[in-house]
Motif scaffolding. Sequence first.
Motif, mmCIF file in Angstrom:
data_model
loop_
_atom_site.group_PDB
_atom_site.id
_atom_site.type_symbol
_atom_site.label_atom_id
_atom_site.label_comp_id
_atom_site.label_asym_id
_atom_site.label_seq_id
_atom_site.Cartn_x
_atom_site.Cartn_y
_atom_site.Cartn_z
ATOM 1 N N ASN A 51 0.743 -1.008 -0.106
ATOM 2 C CA ASN A 51 0.195 -0.013 -0.058
ATOM 3 C C ASN A 51 0.736 1.322 0.093
ATOM 4 O O ASN A 51 0.940 1.832 1.174
ATOM 5 C CB ASN A 51 -0.919 0.029 1.390
ATOM 6 N N PRO A 52 1.442 1.667 -1.110
ATOM 7 C CA PRO A 52 2.451 2.989 -1.228
ATOM 8 C C PRO A 52 1.714 4.155 -1.112
ATOM 9 O O PRO A 52 2.348 5.035 -0.471
ATOM 10 C CB PRO A 52 3.035 2.557 -2.670
ATOM 11 N N GLU A 53 0.347 4.123 -1.148
ATOM 12 C CA GLU A 53 -0.428 5.539 -1.137
ATOM 13 C C GLU A 53 -0.828 5.794 0.486
ATOM 14 O O GLU A 53 -1.547 6.785 0.739
ATOM 15 C CB GLU A 53 -1.526 5.547 -2.135
ATOM 16 N N GLY A 54 -0.699 4.692 1.264
ATOM 17 C CA GLY A 54 -1.191 4.719 2.893
ATOM 18 C C GLY A 54 -0.476 5.703 3.552
ATOM 19 O O GLY A 54 0.743 5.938 3.325
ATOM 20 N N GLU A 55 -0.977 5.801 4.907
ATOM 21 C CA GLU A 55 -0.273 6.881 5.892
ATOM 22 C C GLU A 55 -0.246 5.805 7.070
ATOM 23 O O GLU A 55 -1.184 5.753 7.931
ATOM 24 C CB GLU A 55 -0.969 8.021 5.967
ATOM 25 N N PRO A 56 0.841 5.271 7.141
ATOM 26 C CA PRO A 56 2.266 5.291 6.537
ATOM 27 C C PRO A 56 2.370 4.217 5.239
ATOM 28 O O PRO A 56 1.373 3.404 5.383
ATOM 29 C CB PRO A 56 3.145 4.873 7.435
ATOM 30 N N ALA A 57 3.126 4.563 4.256
ATOM 31 C CA ALA A 57 3.157 3.603 3.364
ATOM 32 C C ALA A 57 3.623 2.463 3.595
ATOM 33 O O ALA A 57 4.766 2.283 4.487
ATOM 34 C CB ALA A 57 4.144 4.361 2.059
ATOM 35 N N VAL A 58 3.296 0.973 3.183
ATOM 36 C CA VAL A 58 3.540 -0.133 3.261
ATOM 37 C C VAL A 58 4.101 -0.865 2.068
ATOM 38 O O VAL A 58 3.366 -0.653 1.045
ATOM 39 C CB VAL A 58 2.436 -0.954 3.881
ATOM 40 N N PHE A 59 5.430 -1.377 1.976
ATOM 41 C CA PHE A 59 5.778 -1.969 0.886
ATOM 42 C C PHE A 59 6.144 -3.599 1.202
ATOM 43 O O PHE A 59 7.131 -3.682 1.702
ATOM 44 C CB PHE A 59 7.231 -1.321 0.373
ATOM 45 N N GLY A 60 5.318 -4.453 1.103
ATOM 46 C CA GLY A 60 5.441 -5.810 1.429
ATOM 47 C C GLY A 60 5.323 -6.480 -0.350
ATOM 48 O O GLY A 60 4.043 -6.442 -0.882
ATOM 49 N N ALA A 61 6.628 -6.973 -0.817
ATOM 50 C CA ALA A 61 6.421 -7.605 -2.126
ATOM 51 C C ALA A 61 6.537 -9.067 -1.994
ATOM 52 O O ALA A 61 6.318 -9.534 -3.110
ATOM 53 C CB ALA A 61 7.954 -7.162 -2.660
ATOM 54 N N LEU A 62 6.080 -9.725 -1.029
ATOM 55 C CA LEU A 62 5.914 -11.080 -1.099
ATOM 56 C C LEU A 62 4.990 -11.672 -1.811
ATOM 57 O O LEU A 62 5.174 -12.720 -2.712
ATOM 58 C CB LEU A 62 5.641 -11.663 0.375
ATOM 59 N N PRO A 63 3.539 -11.003 -2.125
ATOM 60 C CA PRO A 63 2.452 -11.524 -3.111
ATOM 61 C C PRO A 63 3.236 -11.494 -4.537
ATOM 62 O O PRO A 63 2.847 -12.300 -5.053
ATOM 63 C CB PRO A 63 1.547 -10.418 -2.697
ATOM 64 N N PHE A 64 4.227 -10.395 -4.677
ATOM 65 C CA PHE A 64 4.510 -10.220 -6.180
ATOM 66 C C PHE A 64 5.464 -11.269 -6.393
ATOM 67 O O PHE A 64 5.572 -12.109 -7.476
ATOM 68 C CB PHE A 64 4.914 -8.972 -6.300
ATOM 69 N N ILE A 65 6.468 -11.594 -5.170
ATOM 70 C CA ILE A 65 7.289 -12.664 -5.570
ATOM 71 C C ILE A 65 6.693 -14.029 -5.491
ATOM 72 O O ILE A 65 7.009 -14.886 -6.508
ATOM 73 C CB ILE A 65 8.469 -12.661 -4.135
ATOM 74 N N PHE A 66 5.719 -14.354 -4.643
ATOM 75 C CA PHE A 66 5.138 -15.370 -4.795
ATOM 76 C C PHE A 66 4.323 -15.820 -6.211
ATOM 77 O O PHE A 66 4.246 -16.762 -6.612
ATOM 78 C CB PHE A 66 3.984 -15.566 -3.704
ATOM 79 N N GLY A 67 3.603 -14.965 -6.695
ATOM 80 C CA GLY A 67 2.938 -14.725 -7.901
ATOM 81 C C GLY A 67 4.129 -15.134 -9.259
ATOM 82 O O GLY A 67 3.826 -15.853 -9.962
#
Length: 300
Positions: free
Chosen positions: A67-83
């Motif tokens: 969620n890069p647009e959130g407050e604070p922004a969260v960058f978790g790439a595990l779903p992309f790596i898993f996909g």
Amino acid sequence: MAQSFERQKAKPHVTEEWVGRVYTLLCIFLLVATIFSMVYFVASRGLTTFFGDGVNVLELLTGIKWNPEGEPAVFGALPFIFGSFSTSILAALISAPLGFCAAVFMVEIAPRFGRKYLQPVIELLAGIPSVVYGFVGLSVIVPLFRDIFPGQGLGIAAGALVLSIMILPTITTIATDALAGLPSGLKEGSYALGSTRWQTISRIVLPTTLPALLTGIVLGIARAFGEALAVQMVIGNAPHIPRSLFESTSTLTSAITLSMGNTAMGSVHNNALWSLALILMLMTFIFVFIVRWLEGRSKI
């Protein structure tokens, strides 16, 4: 006079050899400089996320929320790596048996028919643009899965099936070359001992060429791992880890292509996308090292 004539005759050859060496060295230097420039550019951008923006490396690699647009922004790439891994490995599991069977048919069973008709058809698949595969998957595979299985039809299964067709030429071509390059003495010795054709194929041909066959699988996975457009059209592009093969998810390439053009250069979101690109590049290097290791284990 004869020696002078020979010297004059040899001068053009010396000049051509010198020009060829210089041209070859320039090409090698350009190739090496290009590779190092790409690595430096991607690494400098991707590492800025960790050293300049304060994003935790462990959080990026193991986080499940993006969620890069959130407050604070969260960058978790595990779903992309898993996909990316799930679609690539599943595509290899689908296409590898088909590619090996096609190679055995073309080389060992019906080489004249296979080389004349089957091989051109398989090689033709390599020249089809990715967008065509994606459009066929979106028009045929996704509606088919929607009618048979629960869900919208978008997900890992659709992406893996599209990728399996795309990497089939790579696996089949490498397997065909490996089988065709096998010394004929091995097969003749097997036949001389009374083995049947299937015994020779299963106990001599395939085990001997196994490193080359595995090389084809690894190259196919690497090809599928870096594919963007075709997978993006059929996978759903949802940033979460799916619970089944028929739920939407996303890949590293899909996340980069969908968001890179909508982010400001130098922003945290943009740098995080470059970090995803760095992960892709590192995985490519790992695939190359695996291929080199398998080539070194070749029994031929």
